[in-house]
Design an enzyme around this catalytic site. Structure first.
Site, PDB file in Angstrom:
ATOM      1  N   ARG A   1       9.706  85.273  24.820  1.00  0.00           N
ATOM      2  CA  ARG A   1      10.490  85.012  23.613  1.00  0.00           C
ATOM      3  C   ARG A   1      11.851  85.702  23.685  1.00  0.00           C
ATOM      4  O   ARG A   1      12.759  85.398  22.911  1.00  0.00           O
ATOM      5  CB  ARG A   1       9.714  85.457  22.370  1.00  0.00           C
ATOM      6  CG  ARG A   1      10.126  84.672  21.133  1.00  0.00           C
ATOM      7  CD  ARG A   1       9.196  84.911  19.958  1.00  0.00           C
ATOM      8  NE  ARG A   1       9.343  86.246  19.453  1.00  0.00           N
ATOM      9  CZ  ARG A   1       8.337  87.076  19.191  1.00  0.00           C
ATOM     10  NH1 ARG A   1       7.098  86.699  19.397  1.00  0.00           N
ATOM     11  NH2 ARG A   1       8.565  88.283  18.740  1.00  0.00           N
TER      12      ARG A   1
ATOM     13  N   TYR B   1      30.565  71.052  10.190  1.00  0.00           N
ATOM     14  CA  TYR B   1      29.299  70.351  10.373  1.00  0.00           C
ATOM     15  C   TYR B   1      28.445  70.534   9.117  1.00  0.00           C
ATOM     16  O   TYR B   1      28.120  71.660   8.740  1.00  0.00           O
ATOM     17  CB  TYR B   1      28.595  70.885  11.625  1.00  0.00           C
ATOM     18  CG  TYR B   1      27.232  70.300  11.815  1.00  0.00           C
ATOM     19  CD1 TYR B   1      27.052  68.925  11.893  1.00  0.00           C
ATOM     20  CD2 TYR B   1      26.113  71.111  11.898  1.00  0.00           C
ATOM     21  CE1 TYR B   1      25.798  68.385  12.044  1.00  0.00           C
ATOM     22  CE2 TYR B   1      24.854  70.573  12.049  1.00  0.00           C
ATOM     23  CZ  TYR B   1      24.704  69.208  12.122  1.00  0.00           C
ATOM     24  OH  TYR B   1      23.457  68.672  12.259  1.00  0.00           O
TER      25      TYR B   1
ATOM     26  N   LYS C   1      24.562  68.292  22.519  1.00  0.00           N
ATOM     27  CA  LYS C   1      25.656  67.311  22.611  1.00  0.00           C
ATOM     28  C   LYS C   1      26.212  67.277  24.036  1.00  0.00           C
ATOM     29  O   LYS C   1      25.508  66.948  24.948  1.00  0.00           O
ATOM     30  CB  LYS C   1      26.718  67.638  21.564  1.00  0.00           C
ATOM     31  CG  LYS C   1      26.153  68.050  20.202  1.00  0.00           C
ATOM     32  CD  LYS C   1      25.365  66.941  19.529  1.00  0.00           C
ATOM     33  CE  LYS C   1      24.768  67.452  18.224  1.00  0.00           C
ATOM     34  NZ  LYS C   1      23.925  66.501  17.543  1.00  0.00           N
TER      35      LYS C   1
ATOM     36  N   ASP D   1      32.721  77.088  16.333  1.00  0.00           N
ATOM     37  CA  ASP D   1      31.866  75.982  16.769  1.00  0.00           C
ATOM     38  C   ASP D   1      32.740  75.098  17.656  1.00  0.00           C
ATOM     39  O   ASP D   1      33.611  74.370  17.188  1.00  0.00           O
ATOM     40  CB  ASP D   1      31.332  75.211  15.567  1.00  0.00           C
ATOM     41  CG  ASP D   1      30.359  74.088  15.971  1.00  0.00           C
ATOM     42  OD1 ASP D   1      30.422  73.660  17.146  1.00  0.00           O
ATOM     43  OD2 ASP D   1      29.559  73.648  15.132  1.00  0.00           O
TER      44      ASP D   1
HETATM   45  C1  LIG Z   1      29.591  70.317  15.529  1.00  0.00           C
HETATM   46  C2  LIG Z   1      28.126  70.513  15.456  1.00  0.00           C
HETATM   47  N1  LIG Z   1      27.654  71.761  15.358  1.00  0.00           N
HETATM   48  C3  LIG Z   1      26.329  72.000  15.296  1.00  0.00           C
HETATM   49  C4  LIG Z   1      25.400  70.978  15.313  1.00  0.00           C
HETATM   50  C5  LIG Z   1      23.929  71.291  15.239  1.00  0.00           C
HETATM   51  O1  LIG Z   1      23.293  71.045  16.459  1.00  0.00           O
HETATM   52  P1  LIG Z   1      21.727  70.691  16.556  1.00  0.00           P
HETATM   53  O2  LIG Z   1      21.555  69.304  16.016  1.00  0.00           O
HETATM   54  O3  LIG Z   1      21.411  70.827  18.001  1.00  0.00           O
HETATM   55  O4  LIG Z   1      20.987  71.678  15.728  1.00  0.00           O
HETATM   56  C6  LIG Z   1      25.846  69.665  15.410  1.00  0.00           C
HETATM   57  C7  LIG Z   1      24.877  68.544  15.398  1.00  0.00           C
HETATM   58  O5  LIG Z   1      25.232  67.408  15.144  1.00  0.00           O
HETATM   59  C8  LIG Z   1      27.245  69.434  15.482  1.00  0.00           C
HETATM   60  O6  LIG Z   1      27.728  68.179  15.570  1.00  0.00           O
END
Ligand SMILES: Cc1ncc(COP(=O)(O)O)c(C=O)c1O
Length: 380
Positions: free
Chosen positions: A53, A105, A203, A178
């Site tokens: 973990r 997001y 992604k 991000d």
């Molecule tokens: C810009 C961005 N940050 C974070 C996330 C979250 O990622 P996850 O779906 O892997 O939890 C996404 C998902 O669409 C995203 O587009």
């Protein structure tokens, strides 16, 4: 002997840092599925690891690769992008203050307001395109994290990383970015002063729509970074070993995929900007885009594979276009090899501030002419 130049990202990626398995000479690391590790008769961990973990051998090669790409001291992989992002905020204490952008997001914003605020975090919001509004919400000594997303979902607004970092640092806060949509190919936020870089590895990093994962690249293993690592261990939101192994395989082609997707996104944006069937095209690569100048400063080699098109005529008109595409697939998510189209407001739900006529496109690596023809037909 001549000094060799520093290897560039595409080389580091293609060769996964050039690491060779010491036991077998394999160019591909083994997949270790063990969850526990033996101790010797003195009760010392034989291989330096205790339990999966916290320390999973199959996550170490992709973590080392991401740390190198981002110029970070350490990278940590999580079970999803949202698990990575929320670990940053969970590492804070009730009563701490954070500053987050209005456009970001949506699921992270929902978590901040639905979970982190009731838990005790204080949250200030600012406009990521106007950093005077960030300065206004900062509380020196109390603000612990400034969070930005650039380019930001789903309008692809661009935030000046260096300016945000300097404001955050002046207030005694760290800057988290991000960088999912910029990817390490276009932007290395730590070079601009960021302390924490987050990726939804689901992604572009993985790129094949078959791994859910998240990552944090930590500029320094300071007290906050150690606390974040503890949050991953204590909460158990670590990536699985097979996902880590697949992620490394996906990352080997990151540079090629991102270069192609960005070039095609630019071609699509240029083709439809000014088209009378379209209200506007949102893409920082267009010279007329409000974020273009800052994007040029902090993005190299392209502006990303994400763009949005406002079709005018509200939800009905947008739905008509999504119903007509055949090459673009109607699905959420982004950053995969296949192109996706989505009606963002429907996906974000009732609290969404996204315009009803906005279609979000994730551009893949197909032939650009097929994608352009598909949109051209769908727009009617
Ligand atoms: C810009 C961005 N940050 C974070 C996330 C979250 O990622 P996850 O779906 O892997 O939890 C996404 C998902 O669409 C995203 O587009």
């Amino acid at each position: 002997m001549r000094n060799r130049p520093e290897l560039r990202s595409a080389t580091l990626l293609a060769q996964a840092l050039g690491e060779i398995d010491a036991q077998t000479g394999a160019l591909v690391p083994p997949l270790h599925t063990a969850t526990t590790f033996a101790r010797d008769t003195d009760y010392k961990p034989m291989g330096g690891r205790v339990y999966a973990r916290d320390e999973m051998p199959s996550l170490e090669p992709p973590e080392r690769l991401l740390a190198r790409l981002e110029g970070a001291e350490r990278a940590l992989l999580f079970s999803s992008g949202i698990a990575a992002a929320t670990a940053v905020f969970q590492a804070l204490a009730p009563g701490d203050h954070v500053a987050v952008p209005r456009v970001m997001y949506y699921a992270l914003k929902n978590w901040l307001h639905g979970f982190a605020r009731p838990w005790g975090l204080e949250i200030g919001e600012f406009d990521g395109t106007d950093l005077a509004t960030l300065e206004a919400v900062l509380r020196p000594g109390k603000t612990k994290i400034v969070w930005i997303e650039t380019p930001a979902n789903p309008t692809w607004a661009v935030t000046d990383i260096a300016a945000a970092a300097s404001l955050a640092h002046r207030a005694g806060a760290q800057l988290g970015v991000d960088s999912t949509c910029a990817t390490p190919i276009h932007t290395r936020p730590i070079e601009f002063g960021a302390d924490i870089v987050m990726h939804a590895a689901t992604k572009y990093l993985n790129g094949h729509s078959d791994v859910l994962g998240g990552a944090l690249a930590l500029a320094r293993m300071d007290a906050l970074a150690e606390r974040i690592k503890y949050v991953r261990y204590a909460g158990g939101a670590i990536l699985g070993p097979f996902e880590g192994w697949l992620l490394l395989r996906g990352m080997r082609t990151l540079a090629l995929r991102v270069e192609r997707a960005s070039a095609t996104a630019l071609a699509i944006a240029e083709r439809f900007a000014g088209d009378r069937r379209v209200l506007s095209v949102l893409y920082p690569g267009l010279p007329g885009d409000p974020g273009h100048a800052v994007a040029r400063k902090q993005m190299q080699g392209g502006f990303g594979g994400m763009l949005s098109i406002r079709v005018g005529g509200g939800e009905t008109a947008a739905a008509r276009v999504t119903a007509q595409v055949e090459v673009f697939k109607r699905a959420t998510s982004l950053g995969g090899v296949e192109s996706l189209i989505e009606h963002r407001r429907l996906v974000e739900g009732p609290s969404s501030a996204t315009p009803a006529d906005l279609l979000r496109l994730s551009v893949g690596i197909e032939d650009p002419a097929d994608l352009i023809a598909d949109l051209d037909i769908a727009l009617g």
